[in-house]
Design an enzyme around this catalytic site. Structure first.
Site, PDB file in Angstrom:
ATOM      1  N   GLN A  75      31.778 -65.475 -37.401  1.00  0.00           N
ATOM      2  CA  GLN A  75      31.634 -66.772 -38.082  1.00  0.00           C
ATOM      3  C   GLN A  75      30.392 -67.512 -37.559  1.00  0.00           C
ATOM      4  O   GLN A  75      30.452 -68.689 -37.204  1.00  0.00           O
ATOM      5  CB  GLN A  75      32.881 -67.626 -37.865  1.00  0.00           C
ATOM      6  CG  GLN A  75      34.038 -67.277 -38.763  1.00  0.00           C
ATOM      7  CD  GLN A  75      33.768 -67.554 -40.244  1.00  0.00           C
ATOM      8  OE1 GLN A  75      32.952 -68.389 -40.605  1.00  0.00           O
ATOM      9  NE2 GLN A  75      34.470 -66.836 -41.108  1.00  0.00           N
ATOM     10  N   SER A  76      29.259 -66.844 -37.530  1.00  0.00           N
ATOM     11  CA  SER A  76      28.052 -67.463 -36.990  1.00  0.00           C
ATOM     12  C   SER A  76      27.392 -68.393 -38.010  1.00  0.00           C
ATOM     13  O   SER A  76      27.080 -67.979 -39.133  1.00  0.00           O
ATOM     14  CB  SER A  76      27.060 -66.358 -36.600  1.00  0.00           C
ATOM     15  OG  SER A  76      25.777 -66.909 -36.353  1.00  0.00           O
ATOM     16  N   ASN A  77      27.151 -69.625 -37.605  1.00  0.00           N
ATOM     17  CA  ASN A  77      26.385 -70.554 -38.436  1.00  0.00           C
ATOM     18  C   ASN A  77      24.922 -70.132 -38.480  1.00  0.00           C
ATOM     19  O   ASN A  77      24.240 -70.287 -39.488  1.00  0.00           O
ATOM     20  CB  ASN A  77      26.467 -71.974 -37.873  1.00  0.00           C
ATOM     21  CG  ASN A  77      27.889 -72.443 -37.761  1.00  0.00           C
ATOM     22  OD1 ASN A  77      28.618 -72.469 -38.748  1.00  0.00           O
ATOM     23  ND2 ASN A  77      28.311 -72.812 -36.549  1.00  0.00           N
ATOM     24  N   VAL A  79      23.683 -67.124 -38.366  1.00  0.00           N
ATOM     25  CA  VAL A  79      23.476 -66.023 -39.319  1.00  0.00           C
ATOM     26  C   VAL A  79      23.455 -66.566 -40.743  1.00  0.00           C
ATOM     27  O   VAL A  79      22.576 -66.214 -41.540  1.00  0.00           O
ATOM     28  CB  VAL A  79      24.561 -64.939 -39.136  1.00  0.00           C
ATOM     29  CG1 VAL A  79      24.587 -63.979 -40.324  1.00  0.00           C
ATOM     30  CG2 VAL A  79      24.327 -64.167 -37.834  1.00  0.00           C
TER      31      VAL A  79
END
Ligand SMILES: *Cc1c(COP(=O)(O)O)cnc(C)c1O
Length: 333
Positions: A75-77, A79
């Site tokens: 859940q990377s912002n 990325v």
């Protein structure tokens, strides 16, 4: 000025607003509170990575690259925003997603940022938690190069001396805003992870001889380790700026009392802080970064860590997209 000689593209709606948090202050007491709305940077639902990507994408374009490769948690912002920035400049994007958070559900795996990564046309591969993601990105770059692409690898969180320039810019922006409205900001509080945000702020304030203290709330590492990585990058960022030596070790502080069981894992303090800010201010925080940072700020205020006469700014670094990967925490059956 400080940043004019560095290549930069436009990806953010800056200056982001600086707004009072009067209803939150009424609820918790203590010093005057403000919020710097970097959740409103405008790129793909906003967040702090937009500022870093302005310098990183410019560097990639200057080097003739056509593919951005970057790592992140599932859940990377970072990325999500890198995928959007790539789309905006006609570049391809590949993400190396690290399974850093165990025991997840389908929302965590498929909703929130992952859904948007897909929508922005990025591709992704997965590595186990604890992997050497830099090596995994280098290997992916090798594969793409063999197929004729020109990859540009962005480190986790966009945190290197180039990306951190985005937060040198934010430090300058905040100083100008504060002086415009006649507020003497004493302290800036925010969540600190891969360290580029805090390093850029610390280097920027130091280069401009500002007395604003940066209060990082760690979301991952213990205090000592977090302060070391921030200090190291802040020094390298100051070097890159041409202001070597301005950053002192005492400029770097990280509160590690709100990490809880680990990166991306919820704490009651985070749930309470996030809910309080939603209900007093109508502002959405996120479960991984800004919610824990807010829990840290509220706890510090309740303990009397900050003086009552201070003007404290909470830097909202974004991330609320990840809320949709953590539905179970907030939706009471
Ligand atoms: C990446 C991120 C941070 C942390 O910034 P770093 O520069 O990695 O320390 C804070 N908040 C949000 C929402 C983020 O996505």
């Amino acid at each position: 000025m400080l940043l004019q000689s560095f290549p930069r593209v436009s990806l953010s709606h800056a200056p982001t607003p600086l707004e009072p948090l009067d209803r939150l202050r009424a609820a918790i007491g203590g010093p005057r509170l403000w919020i710097k709305r970097d959740d409103c940077t405008g790129l793909a639902q906003g967040g702090n990575k937009a500022r870093k990507l302005e310098f990183l994408v410019a560097d990639a374009l200057a080097k003739g690259c056509d593919l951005l490769i970057t790592p992140g948690a599932v859940q990377s912002n970072h990325v999500r925003m890198t995928a959007a920035a790539a789309a905006r400049f006609g570049l391809k994007c590949h993400a190396v997603l690290e399974r850093r958070v165990q025991e997840t559900d389908t929302d965590y795996e498929e909703n929130g940022n992952v859904l948007l990564d897909e929508l922005f046309g990025s591709t992704r591969s997965y590595v186990p938690g604890g992997s050497d993601v830099a090596a995994a990105c280098a290997a992916a770059a090798e594969d793409f190069r063999a197929k004729g692409a020109k990859p540009y690898v962005i480190p986790g969180g966009g945190s290197n001396p180039i990306g951190a320039l985005g937060y040198v810019a934010c430090a300058m922006e905040l100083m100008a805003q504060a002086s415009q409205i006649g507020v003497n900001v004493t302290r800036l509080v925010h969540g600190t992870g891969s360290s580029g945000t805090q390093a850029g702020l610390v280097a920027g304030f130091a280069a401009m001889r500002s007395p604003i203290a940066v209060y990082g709330v760690s979301v991952r590492q213990p205090r000592q380790k977090q302060e070391e990585i921030v200090f190291d990058l802040a020094c390298r960022t100051a070097d890159h700026l041409g202001h070597s030596g301005v950053v002192k070790r005492e400029h770097v502080f990280a509160d590690d009392g709100h990490v809880g069981p680990g990166y991306g894992l919820p704490t009651q303090g985070m749930v309470d802080a996030l809910t309080l800010v939603a209900r007093t201010e109508g502002i959405l925080l996120d479960p991984v970064y800004s919610g824990k940072a807010m829990a840290g700020m509220i706890a510090a205020i309740r303990k009397g860590t900050f003086g009552d006469g201070e003007d404290i700014v909470f830097l909202h670094t974004g991330g609320s997209t990840a809320l949709f990967g953590y539905k179970h925490l907030f939706l009471k059956a």
